[in-house]
Each structure stands twice: as C-alpha cells, then as structure tokens.
Design an enzyme around this catalytic site. Structure first.
Site, PDB file in Angstrom:
ATOM      1  N   CYS A  37     -29.347  72.575-111.540  1.00 23.96           N
ATOM      2  CA  CYS A  37     -29.402  72.147-112.760  1.00 23.96           C
ATOM      3  C   CYS A  37     -29.168  70.410-112.777  1.00 23.96           C
ATOM      4  CB  CYS A  37     -28.235  72.726-113.479  1.00 23.96           C
ATOM      5  SG  CYS A  37     -26.688  72.570-113.104  1.00 23.96           S
ATOM      6  N   CYS A  48     -23.075  77.670-111.471  1.00 19.49           N
ATOM      7  CA  CYS A  48     -22.022  76.700-112.462  1.00 19.49           C
ATOM      8  C   CYS A  48     -20.517  76.905-111.420  1.00 19.49           C
ATOM      9  CB  CYS A  48     -21.931  76.744-113.445  1.00 19.49           C
ATOM     10  SG  CYS A  48     -23.617  76.967-114.422  1.00 19.49           S
TER      11      CYS A  48
HETATM   12 FE1  FES Z   1     -25.198  72.939-114.615  1.00 24.84          FE
HETATM   13 FE2  FES Z   1     -23.852  74.793-115.366  1.00 24.84          FE
HETATM   14  S1  FES Z   1     -25.838  74.737-115.946  1.00 24.84           S
HETATM   15  S2  FES Z   1     -23.198  73.408-114.056  1.00 24.84           S
END
Ligand code: FES
Length: 202
Positions: free
Chosen positions: A28, A99
């Site tokens: 992400c 995450c």
């Molecule tokens: Fe990037 Fe959770 S979506 S750390």
C-alpha cells in the site's frame, strides 16, 4: 482496535534512540517507524515509540505492539507476531493483515538495528551484493510507493574491501535523492564488515 486507533499509545519520535527502523509496505506504500531504548545490562526494552504513515489498522497495531514490547527482553520482543498483535486488538480483517505485519517488521527492524550497532549479531556472514540488494529492497522509492530495487532505481552494486558502492538511476538534485541516500546508508552502514557506503546518483 478502534480504541488503539483513536488513542494510540507511545506515539512520536525519540531523540537518540538505541535502535530504530523505518519499514514500508509494498502492498500500500505506507510507512512505519519504530524507536527503542534498551537497558544495556538486562537487554530489556525500556522505552519504545512509533510513528505511522499508515491506515487505522497500522496505527492500532503500532500502538499495541509498543505496549506489548515495552519491558520485554529483545529476544522476547522478537517472538511477537502480527497474529499476537491482531489477537490483542480483538481481530483484524484479513485484508488488513499486511498493516500489522508492517508494524511488526518495524519492531524487528529496530531490534536488528540495535543488535548491529552494538555488535550483538550472532551470525556474521560476509556482506555480498545479494545482501546489499536485499536491504535496498526495504528502501522505498517515494515516487512510486514501491522499493528502490523493484522500481529499477539501482543500476549497480559493488562490495569491495569493506566499501559498498551503489549507482542510482536518479539525478543528484532530485527532490527525493537525499532521502533515498540517507535511508540506504542507514540500512547498510551497520553491517559488521562495512567501513563505508558510497552512493552515486546520475
Ligand atoms: Fe497501508 Fe494499512 S493500508 S498500512
């Protein structure tokens, strides 16, 4: 989880930490930094702080793992997993697993940084180009939100006589050049047999 997201514990940076690490997530593009103070004699984590540029799950996990790690020995803290963190938060959705993995990697990275800075690394293998590349895979290219190896910023790596030389495919005056150089250096100069890190941008 919501309680730790809304009221995160141990947030912030730390002056003169004994160990620190910043980890980025290829999933992400988010980042987390973890800082630790370690009691020399007992090898227990006496203080710990984190900063997150991630989502609610990442912030909550950073909060809970800093609480869990405080007071533990380095060996005990190394055993903490994202599953422990997720369980302590009352469960995280599977899509948010990365995450919490990111927060755990931050903690492990800070411990590794402490061990390298204090000559506590048990297995001392000679540094090779492959080891350098593995570490560079954890340096984020902010332009793409992926690491500098995956985004082909690394043109060449050479390890010779204790010196690492890296050629980076980016102009020296690029806005992110200094940040990338500092982070790459930080990850490499603690290697036990390395005397210098030279990074050339072009
Ligand atoms: Fe990037 Fe959770 S979506 S750390």
């Amino acid at each position: 989880m919501l309680e730790h997201f809304k009221h995160p514990r141990n947030v912030g940076s730390m002056e003169n930490p004994d160990g620190k690490a910043t980890e980025g997530s290829p999933a992400c593009g988010d980042m987390v930094s973890v800082y630790i103070k370690v009691d020399e004699a007992s090898k227990k984590i006496s203080d710990i702080k984190f900063e997150s540029y991630g989502c609610a799950s990442n912030i909550a996990t950073g909060s809970i793992i800093t609480e869990m790690a405080k007071g533990k020995t380095l060996e005990e803290a190394k055993q903490l997993t994202w599953k422990d963190a997720s369980a302590a938060l009352g469960g995280l959705p599977p899509i948010k697993a990365h995450c919490s993995v990111l927060a755990i990697e931050g903690l492990r990275g800070a411990i590794q940084n402490y061990e390298e800075r204090h000559d506590l690394v048990k297995v001392k293998e000679p540094t090779t180009e492959a080891i350098v590349l593995k570490r560079l895979k954890r340096v984020m290219n902010p332009l793409k939100g992926l690491d500098m190896v995956a985004t082909k910023l690394v043109k060449s790596v050479e390890v010779k006589d204790g010196i690492i030389r890296i050629a980076v495919d980016m102009p020296a005056n690029h806005q992110f050049a200094a940040a990338i150089r500092d982070e790459a250096r930080e990850r490499l100069e603690t290697l036990w047999d390395i005397k210098g890190v030279e990074i050339e941008f072009n």
